[in-house]
Every structure is written in structure tokens, then in C-alpha cells.
Write an enzyme that holds these catalytic residues in place. Structure first.
Site, PDB file in Angstrom:
ATOM      1  N   ASN A  24      43.269   3.263 -41.202  1.00  0.00           N
ATOM      2  CA  ASN A  24      44.517   2.831 -41.814  1.00  0.00           C
ATOM      3  C   ASN A  24      44.739   3.644 -43.085  1.00  0.00           C
ATOM      4  O   ASN A  24      43.788   4.168 -43.666  1.00  0.00           O
ATOM      5  CB  ASN A  24      44.405   1.361 -42.259  1.00  0.00           C
ATOM      6  CG  ASN A  24      44.553   0.395 -41.102  1.00  0.00           C
ATOM      7  OD1 ASN A  24      45.138   0.724 -40.073  1.00  0.00           O
ATOM      8  ND2 ASN A  24      44.041  -0.817 -41.279  1.00  0.00           N
ATOM      9  N   ASN A  75      48.305 -12.558 -38.481  1.00  0.00           N
ATOM     10  CA  ASN A  75      49.416 -11.584 -38.482  1.00  0.00           C
ATOM     11  C   ASN A  75      50.769 -12.212 -38.119  1.00  0.00           C
ATOM     12  O   ASN A  75      51.797 -11.904 -38.713  1.00  0.00           O
ATOM     13  CB  ASN A  75      49.132 -10.444 -37.498  1.00  0.00           C
ATOM     14  CG  ASN A  75      48.011  -9.543 -37.972  1.00  0.00           C
ATOM     15  OD1 ASN A  75      47.421  -9.778 -39.027  1.00  0.00           O
ATOM     16  ND2 ASN A  75      47.710  -8.505 -37.198  1.00  0.00           N
ATOM     17  N   ASN A 108      49.272  -6.173 -43.832  1.00  0.00           N
ATOM     18  CA  ASN A 108      47.949  -6.317 -44.446  1.00  0.00           C
ATOM     19  C   ASN A 108      47.952  -7.106 -45.757  1.00  0.00           C
ATOM     20  O   ASN A 108      47.221  -8.089 -45.885  1.00  0.00           O
ATOM     21  CB  ASN A 108      47.279  -4.950 -44.577  1.00  0.00           C
ATOM     22  CG  ASN A 108      46.968  -4.354 -43.209  1.00  0.00           C
ATOM     23  OD1 ASN A 108      47.680  -4.601 -42.245  1.00  0.00           O
ATOM     24  ND2 ASN A 108      45.898  -3.577 -43.104  1.00  0.00           N
ATOM     25  N   GLY A 163      32.667  -0.914 -37.398  1.00  0.00           N
ATOM     26  CA  GLY A 163      33.576  -1.995 -37.781  1.00  0.00           C
ATOM     27  C   GLY A 163      34.339  -2.445 -36.547  1.00  0.00           C
ATOM     28  O   GLY A 163      34.022  -2.055 -35.414  1.00  0.00           O
ATOM     29  N   ALA A 164      35.381  -3.255 -36.756  1.00  0.00           N
ATOM     30  CA  ALA A 164      36.127  -3.838 -35.634  1.00  0.00           C
ATOM     31  C   ALA A 164      36.746  -2.760 -34.738  1.00  0.00           C
ATOM     32  O   ALA A 164      36.725  -2.891 -33.509  1.00  0.00           O
ATOM     33  CB  ALA A 164      37.203  -4.774 -36.174  1.00  0.00           C
ATOM     34  N   GLU A 180      41.667  -1.538 -48.470  1.00  0.00           N
ATOM     35  CA  GLU A 180      42.291  -0.212 -48.395  1.00  0.00           C
ATOM     36  C   GLU A 180      43.637  -0.191 -49.119  1.00  0.00           C
ATOM     37  O   GLU A 180      44.446   0.693 -48.887  1.00  0.00           O
ATOM     38  CB  GLU A 180      42.487   0.174 -46.926  1.00  0.00           C
ATOM     39  CG  GLU A 180      41.171   0.354 -46.192  1.00  0.00           C
ATOM     40  CD  GLU A 180      41.361   0.677 -44.717  1.00  0.00           C
ATOM     41  OE1 GLU A 180      40.998   1.785 -44.293  1.00  0.00           O
ATOM     42  OE2 GLU A 180      41.872  -0.189 -43.982  1.00  0.00           O
ATOM     43  N   LYS A 207      52.731   3.672 -38.977  1.00  0.00           N
ATOM     44  CA  LYS A 207      51.533   2.836 -39.098  1.00  0.00           C
ATOM     45  C   LYS A 207      51.386   2.365 -40.550  1.00  0.00           C
ATOM     46  O   LYS A 207      51.004   1.231 -40.821  1.00  0.00           O
ATOM     47  CB  LYS A 207      50.302   3.629 -38.633  1.00  0.00           C
ATOM     48  CG  LYS A 207      48.980   2.875 -38.701  1.00  0.00           C
ATOM     49  CD  LYS A 207      48.808   1.891 -37.563  1.00  0.00           C
ATOM     50  CE  LYS A 207      47.777   0.810 -37.797  1.00  0.00           C
ATOM     51  NZ  LYS A 207      46.410   1.198 -37.890  1.00  0.00           N
ATOM     52  N   GLY A 239      31.043   4.546 -37.345  1.00  0.00           N
ATOM     53  CA  GLY A 239      31.692   3.355 -37.893  1.00  0.00           C
ATOM     54  C   GLY A 239      31.569   2.213 -36.916  1.00  0.00           C
ATOM     55  O   GLY A 239      32.072   2.304 -35.793  1.00  0.00           O
ATOM     56  N   SER A 281      42.831  -6.411 -41.002  1.00  0.00           N
ATOM     57  CA  SER A 281      41.627  -5.834 -41.597  1.00  0.00           C
ATOM     58  C   SER A 281      41.554  -6.140 -43.087  1.00  0.00           C
ATOM     59  O   SER A 281      40.472  -6.385 -43.622  1.00  0.00           O
ATOM     60  CB  SER A 281      41.597  -4.327 -41.351  1.00  0.00           C
ATOM     61  OG  SER A 281      42.773  -3.735 -41.835  1.00  0.00           O
TER      62      SER A 281
HETATM   63  O1  PAF Z   1      44.741  -3.272 -40.267  1.00  0.00           O
HETATM   64  C1  PAF Z   1      44.962  -3.974 -39.264  1.00  0.00           C
HETATM   65  O2  PAF Z   1      44.544  -5.125 -39.171  1.00  0.00           O
HETATM   66  C2  PAF Z   1      45.734  -3.335 -38.100  1.00  0.00           C
HETATM   67  O3  PAF Z   1      46.075  -2.028 -38.468  1.00  0.00           O
HETATM   68  C3  PAF Z   1      46.973  -4.101 -37.630  1.00  0.00           C
HETATM   69  C4  PAF Z   1      47.773  -3.207 -36.706  1.00  0.00           C
HETATM   70  C5  PAF Z   1      47.835  -4.549 -38.790  1.00  0.00           C
HETATM   71  C6  PAF Z   1      46.600  -5.260 -36.743  1.00  0.00           C
HETATM   72  O4  PAF Z   1      45.932  -6.276 -37.404  1.00  0.00           O
END
Ligand code: PAF
Length: 331
Positions: A128, A230, A220, A36-37, A294, A212, A34, A282
Site C-alpha cells: 500500500n 471496511n 484505511n 503478513g496478511a 503506513e 489504490k 513478507g 491493514s
Molecule cells: O489496506 C487494506 O486493508 C487493503 O488495501 C484494502 C483494499 C483497503 C482492503 O482492506
């Protein structure tokens, strides 16, 4: 020798005849799947802190990528990190595989890599959301020790070769399934902790997964719907929605045997928004790039369990309904 060196030495001694040696005779140790970021964030930190360069990315897509990743760390220091890649055949020699893909891609990844894996390889899943592993994938992983890695670091991939660590978070590692020796476990945790502190071993990873999930259920969708960083979810206008999302999540989690105190859960969620204030979540990145999100594995997981336990989840339902028209794909 530092602890990480010890981990590498152990890996070096245990290589088999089939081991793939890199050009400069280094054993293949950790492969990250992967790009990705989050995959590139771990890769860059492992590469920087691993003196024999025993970390690799699984090659994917066309062969037109830059040979280096331009990585900007949390202190705004930029450096070029060589991109070391292996093909799928190289997985047979990996001691540990770290899978950093979207929750809805995990099944596809497990099914394509499983014929290439050595039974002793540890698999670490980092994503996630919840509910990504189908019964088929679980059966394919039965011979392996499988761990879950949860991280709240913020990371932004500006292009296929440009990455920025945008928010200092922390990570937890625990068993999804299996049992590794205490010594192996300590080496692994110290390796992750050396690469990107702090990473802690967690006996009850299920609780952390729910924490989480709560963070992602709040940050998100709000950042994606309102196209904000954020930190902006801390605005008073979002407070009612945040409270409702969390109350619904707490009710559903209770039926799954996970118990949260509302006030402390809310504080933890808001703390992540604060610490990753400048990060673009994300889901927001997915929406802006017109990729699948997601949402089905984040707020959708709460909705699904709500239906199962006959608990109403109107605020999570409403966030899902607002996200769905924002992207073209499906997940
Ligand atoms: O999905 C995301 O972007 C990350 O899990 C989080 C912790 C919300 C930080 O941007």
C-alpha cells in the site's frame, strides 16, 4: 500442460549449477518476502494452484512457527497449507521475488536482499502507499526488472499461522522499471491469474497506483480511527469526509499528471469498501496490534505533495493527526 505448468517448465530448464533444489528435487521458482496478511494470501493461493509446489516464503524470525498455515478461502473452506521456507541464500535461485511488506520496510528489505540476488531475478513490489523506494534502493535494483503489483483483496491474519481471505478483490501488475519479453510477461500474468484471479497486466500502473492510493486514503484511516470494518465507511456520516479526502487527492494527482473524475473515483473507492465489507483494513489491524502504520505513505503522501504544489489538504492532514496518537511506533 497448463500455462502455469509451462512457466514452471521454463523455470526448470533455466536452472543453473547454483540452483537450489528442494528436498524433492523441485526448482526454486517464486519466493515471497513478507509473511503478513497479503504475503500469506499470495503464498497460499500459489501453493494451492501450483502443482509442483515451487513457491516459497523467505524464512524470517525465530524457528518456532507452525509447519502449516491454516488457510480459510473466500468460500469459507479451510485447509492446512504446508509452510515451505528458504533462507536468504536461496534467493539466488529465485526466478521471481514477490515483496509483500509495509511501505516503510521496503528499503530495509531491498538493502538486505540485494547482495543475494541473481541479476535475472524479477522483483515484484506489492504494498500500500507510495514513495517507499529511496534512491539507494532504486540504484540497488537497477539491474533487475521491477514490477508493481496492486491488489484490493481483503485478507486477515489471525495469528502467525492462521489466515482468512476476507474480501474478493482484483490485482494489477505493471512495470515499475524495466522491460521483460512479451512471452515472459504473459507467463507471469497467467501465473498470477491462475493463483488468484483476477490479475490483469496494466500498461499505465501509475494511474492504478493512484486509484489504490485513493482507496487506502479513504478506507484505511477511517476504519482505524473508528475501529470499524471496511463496509462501515459506507455510512452517510462519513460521506463529507470521503468527498473532501478525494477532492484533495484529485487536486494533487493532477499536478502529478494523473486525472480523475470525482464521481467515478468515489464509486470505485466505495465499491472496494462494499466488496471487502467484512474486512478489517491493514491500518486498523496495525493500530490494534500497536504496530507502525503506513499513514505517512498514504494520506501523508497527499500531504507531502500538497506542500510541494501549494495545495491545501486539511482533511487528509486531520486524518493523519487522528491516526498518529493511536500507535506507539513511528514510520
Ligand atoms: O489496506 C487494506 O486493508 C487493503 O488495501 C484494502 C483494499 C483497503 C482492503 O482492506
Amino acid at each position: 500442460m497448463d500455462v502455469y505448468g509451462l512457466w514452471k517448465k521454463t523455470a526448470y530448464m533455466s536452472i543453473t549449477r547454483n540452483s537450489i533444489m528442494t528436498k524433492d528435487n523441485k526448482p526454486l521458482n517464486l519466493v515471497i518476502i513478507g509473511q503478513g496478511a497479503i504475503g500469506l494470501l499470495w503464498y497460499s493461493h500459489f501453493y494451492k494452484n501450483l502443482d509442483d509446489g515451487g513457491v516459497y516464503l523467505l524464512k524470517h524470525g525465530k524457528n518456532n512457527k507452525q509447519q502449516t498455515i491454516s488457510f480459510t478461502d473466500i468460500n469459507n473452506h479451510n485447509e492446512e497449507i504446508p509452510r515451505q521456507e528458504v533462507t536468504i541464500d536461496g534467493l539466488a535461485s529465485a526466478k521471481t521475488i514477490l515483496i509483500c511488506v509495509k511501505c516503510y520496510q521496503i528499503d530495509q528489505v531491498i538493502q538486505s536482499i540485494s547482495p543475494h540476488l541473481n541479476n535475472h531475478t524479477k522483483i515484484i513490489l506489492c504494498h500500500n502507499g507510495m514513495g517507499g523506494l529511496s534512491e539507494l534502493s532504486q540504484a540497488l535494483l537497477i539491474k533487475h526488472n521491477v514490477l508493481t503489483l496492486l491488489t484490493t483483496h481483503g485478507s486477515l491474519k489471525m495469528s502467525s499461522s492462521m489466515l482468512k481471505h476476507t474480501g474478493l478483490g482484483q490485482s494489477d501488475l505493471g512495470y515499475y522499471r524495466g522491460n521483460i519479453t512479451t512471452s515472459d510477461r504473459n507467463k507471469l500474468i497467467q501465473a498470477f491469474n491462475t493463483a488468484l484471479p483476477t490479475t490483469a497486466w496494466c500498461e499505465n500502473i501509475k494511474e492504478k497506483q493512484w486509484l489504490k492510493l485513493a482507496i487506502n486514503c479513504v478506507i484505511n484511516p477511517l476504519t482505524a480511527i473508528y475501529n470499524i470494518d471496511n463496509g462501515q465507511v459506507l455510512a452517510v456520516k462519513f460521506e463529507e469526509t470521503i468527498n473532501e479526502v478525494l477532492h484533495e487527492l484529485i487536486a494533487v494527482a493532477q499536478c502529478e499528471g494523473v486525472h480523475f473524475n470525482f464521481k467515478s473515483l468515489k464509486n470505485k473507492v466505495l465499491e472496494v469498501a462494499y466488496k471487502t465489507a467484512k474486512n478489517s483494513s491493514s491500518m486498523r489491524c496495525d493500530v490494534l496490534a500497536k504496530r507502525s502504520t503506513e499513514i505517512a505513505h498514504i494520506n501523508g503522501y497527499i500531504q507531502k505533495l500538497g506542500i510541494q504544489y501549494d495545495i491545501k489538504t486539511p482533511t487528509n492532514d486531520s486524518l493523519i493527526a487522528q491516526i498518529q496518537p493511536l500507535y506507539l511506533g513511528s514510520c
